[in-house]
Design a protein around this motif. Sequence first.
Motif, PDB file in Angstrom:
ATOM      1  N   GLN A 206       1.040  -1.249  -0.168  1.00 67.49           N
ATOM      2  CA  GLN A 206      -0.048   0.044  -0.075  1.00 67.49           C
ATOM      3  C   GLN A 206       0.911   1.454   0.014  1.00 67.49           C
ATOM      4  N   SER A 207       1.333   1.813  -1.081  1.00 67.91           N
ATOM      5  CA  SER A 207       2.130   2.838  -1.300  1.00 67.91           C
ATOM      6  C   SER A 207       1.953   3.356  -2.585  1.00 67.91           C
ATOM      7  N   PRO A 208       2.314   4.692  -2.752  1.00 67.24           N
ATOM      8  CA  PRO A 208       2.142   5.215  -4.092  1.00 67.24           C
ATOM      9  C   PRO A 208       3.285   4.730  -5.021  1.00 67.24           C
ATOM     10  N   TRP A 209       4.322   4.394  -4.194  1.00 68.49           N
ATOM     11  CA  TRP A 209       5.472   3.840  -5.075  1.00 68.49           C
ATOM     12  C   TRP A 209       4.965   2.586  -5.970  1.00 68.49           C
ATOM     13  N   LEU A 210       3.975   1.797  -5.385  1.00 70.69           N
ATOM     14  CA  LEU A 210       3.498   0.623  -5.950  1.00 70.69           C
ATOM     15  C   LEU A 210       3.128   1.053  -7.296  1.00 70.69           C
ATOM     16  N   SER A 211       2.268   2.039  -7.675  1.00 71.81           N
ATOM     17  CA  SER A 211       1.819   2.634  -8.841  1.00 71.81           C
ATOM     18  C   SER A 211       2.997   2.845  -9.740  1.00 71.81           C
ATOM     19  N   ILE A 212       3.877   3.645  -9.217  1.00 74.49           N
ATOM     20  CA  ILE A 212       4.990   4.278  -9.970  1.00 74.49           C
ATOM     21  C   ILE A 212       5.538   3.126 -10.576  1.00 74.49           C
ATOM     22  N   HIS A 213       6.169   2.369  -9.721  1.00 72.63           N
ATOM     23  CA  HIS A 213       7.425   1.193  -9.925  1.00 72.63           C
ATOM     24  C   HIS A 213       6.653   0.247 -10.778  1.00 72.63           C
ATOM     25  N   VAL A 214       5.497  -0.307 -10.621  1.00 74.67           N
ATOM     26  CA  VAL A 214       4.990  -1.413 -11.358  1.00 74.67           C
ATOM     27  C   VAL A 214       4.365  -0.861 -12.868  1.00 74.67           C
ATOM     28  N   THR A 215       3.762   0.378 -12.719  1.00 70.50           N
ATOM     29  CA  THR A 215       3.528   0.825 -13.862  1.00 70.50           C
ATOM     30  C   THR A 215       4.665   0.793 -15.034  1.00 70.50           C
ATOM     31  N   VAL A 216       5.655   1.556 -14.486  1.00 72.30           N
ATOM     32  CA  VAL A 216       6.781   1.628 -15.368  1.00 72.30           C
ATOM     33  C   VAL A 216       7.307   0.182 -15.701  1.00 72.30           C
TER      34      VAL A 216
END
Lengths: 330, 539
Positions: free
Chosen positions: A178-188
């Motif tokens: 549960q972290s905004p980095w999830l979206s950033i890291h996994v999207t890229v």
Amino acid sequence: MTTLAAADAANPSLSMTSGHLLWSSAAVLALAMLAFCVDLAGGPGREARAAARREQAATAVAADGGDTAVLTQVEAPAEVPEKRQWAGIGMSLAWLGTFLLLGAVLTRGLSVMRPPLGNMYEFALAGSSFAMVCYLLWSLRRDVRWLGAFVTGAVVLVQMAAALIFYTAASQLMPSLQSPWLSIHVTVATLSVGLFILAAAVHLLYFLQAKREDGGLRRFGFLRSVPDAATLDRTAYGVLIVAFPLWTFTLIAGAIWADKAWGRYWGWDPKEVWTLVIWVLYAAYLHARMTAGWSGRKAAWVAMAGFACVLINYGIVNVYFVGQHSYSGM
Amino acid sequence: MTSTKDDTKAVVTQPKLGVLGGLRWFWRQLTSMRTALFLLLMLSVAAVPGSIFPQRGISAQRVTTYLDQHKTAGPILDKIGLFDVYTTPWFAAIYLLLVVSLLGCVIPRIRLQAKTLRAPVPKVPRRLSRLAGHVEREVAAPPQEVLAAARAALSRRRYRLREDAVAEGAPLELAAEGGRMRETGNLLFHLCLIIVIIALALGRLLGWRGDVIVPVGSSFSSVGARYDTLQPGAWVDTAKFEPWSMKVNNLDVEFEDQVDPSSAQWGQPRHFTASVTTSLPGQAPRQRTLGVNSPLAIGGASVFLLGNGYAPRVTVRDAKGTVLYDEATPFLPQDNTYRSVGAIKVPAASPKQLGFFGFFLPTAAFSKTQGPVSIFPDTRAPALVLGLYEGTLFPGGRPQSVYTLDTASMSQVKDTKGQPLRILLRQGQTYQLPGGRGSISFDNAPRWAGLSIRSDPGKMPALAGALLGLLGLVMSMSLRRRRIFLRVTPEGAGSRLQIGGLAKGDDPRLQVALEQLADTIGARAAPPRTLDPASERKK
Ligand code: HEM
């Protein structure tokens, strides 16, 4: 279908819709692949007909009885390429299938009210969407109809694997995810995987085309509709120099997130190791392309080794290796 | 046979090479692109076993288990370092060679690039049509205007320009060079790789990490001896830790129970947050929260909430009812249902010391095949399942784990049937121990927070290096090094524009780029409305 019918968390009807959209998309893209295949199969015939027409035009002009001085003055009618109806159908189906796929991703996200990037099923959906979107955007700028069958084919395989093997009921995430980095890291990450898929499809054609240019594979007539090996090599390189910085960013964003979630930015966790191995292999590919004696097929093999590791990282490391990234949901 | 720079095979067989020559040859090999490629491939292969075999640095316990299960292969694998891949000499050799190769290759390239950056743009060559890219156009504008348009278009693309004075009436010429920052970016990228590696090494030497388990309601102060495990870097003085302390007031934990119990998501953790009170010397205590993904910075270190579990509180009394033990004892969760193992050591018991060992089950249930199990990680029906040993708890004062009993000098207590005694205690129950040994009661089961306190001075330099490196990479991937030469000759009322282009390396878009440039110049110098229809037809 039985796996998809399982009771889900959050919003069951939306996540069911997502499942149906995925199946529809896979069906449409499979049809797109067939259409592209028909187009490729028609390639040799198209070429033969074009040659016949050229010959006919030449004899017709000669039959007019004009002398050669006049002949050179006559503007030869520009060759209008035959309409590639089947490729057109394939392209339209590819757009339709991609919209359905994006719908599947969107409804999945809405059903849990979070970015749909939390488990392997969701990665597979996102990765195949990115591959399709990149391909379609590319097709707006260049004629890449020759690649259609291979991209849609790969994407349908990923979709089937997602629906049949990786399917996970929609649910909330465990705390470390549960972290905004999830979206950033996994999207890229999924975006780069989409590009790696494209590059691998081009490299595969490159091997075939190179072999054909060496005098082999005479029966693979469809290769005549595909650019020559040197162009394919450059095309794959062009895709990979976009993918490589994105993967580098994935690595960095992953480290930042690991530092927040687990208290260290690098811990030699299996997933981290494989991400690094993939990065090193694609860096090696970029070097190999510039090293005497390595450019061409050997370099392409290095890139394919990189892609094999992308597949291993996704399909094997997530499921079988024990590490902190054990979030496959399987 | 004379040896040339390229003829390395000949150099090998040259007997007169000498030590210095040999070293130079070796250096040239080491810093060659081929070696870099080879080392990169080696690195990728060497890193893999560490993800397949358990690693001591990550989980020493899994290595021990593996060694127990593989009696023959285990020790051999251990000897070649497959359980410590990333600290073995062979792994270090690869990346150290890579660093040396990188330095050896980058430093001369930096010198060369410094020279290139200062070098003037070369002159326009005589025959532009011989260059890799070539375009010719007629433009309905005088040469001066065409050249001005070209200057503007190229400056917009950040090209450096060179214009030499030409004789009266001779064609005008303009030379331009762009994308020199590509190589700069590439060098930045390679240098940053070195920065990141140095930052990693610094973190190892100057950083430290300690782990501690703190039951809710207890506090912890950061001094070396208070940590359950402490791993200081080689250059860290553990006596100089900043003395802060932290009390865990509450731990808020939530598990998934909104899905079908057969789902893999059933019982998965959803939410962990600890509310804590931190105190630093000379400052008022502060109320703060600490969560997964949101560490807390204090006294030059960061506190991470990495785990949680239960610390059942039991009271042990002797036969007369005197309290011998009354503590919350942390048990370690073994699986997703938080079936936890632990040991309760009662040194105050006499004549023999008592040691309980066994399981804590947050939601106890009975399975026919496995006996008592836990079916949910939250405390819905907490129970303790214990066995009992008596004897000497700490023989020889050796250090031992708090979660297991050292039974070397102890014997197991049996029940009346001669079977090992098995105690099942639900929360609030008391059990009378046989043979007048007293009683044990299970009062409640507060949670504990698993804290990891870490300090890594290499973190920020590594991040800066990584981001700068990414910038360099993007520069080196997106810029193209090109030289563009223009010659403008008067022709009729307008001019003839010739453009020639050269690129460094593979540049399939060169010709297209030149055509686009010619279009831009044409449109700028002679906007369509003033276009002379005659020259249009001619084209
Ligand atoms: C940690 C290892 C290394 C990594 C990840 C790495 C990565 C890269 C990348 C991504 C490129 C850009 C390729 C392109 O422009 O298409 C590159 C270029 C290059 N690398 Fe490396 N490299 C590494 C080590 C080395 C070493 C050890 C050397 C020297 C022996 C070296 C020499 C070069 C050279 C000469 C170029 C070409 C620059 C140009 O074309 O402008 N690299 N490297």
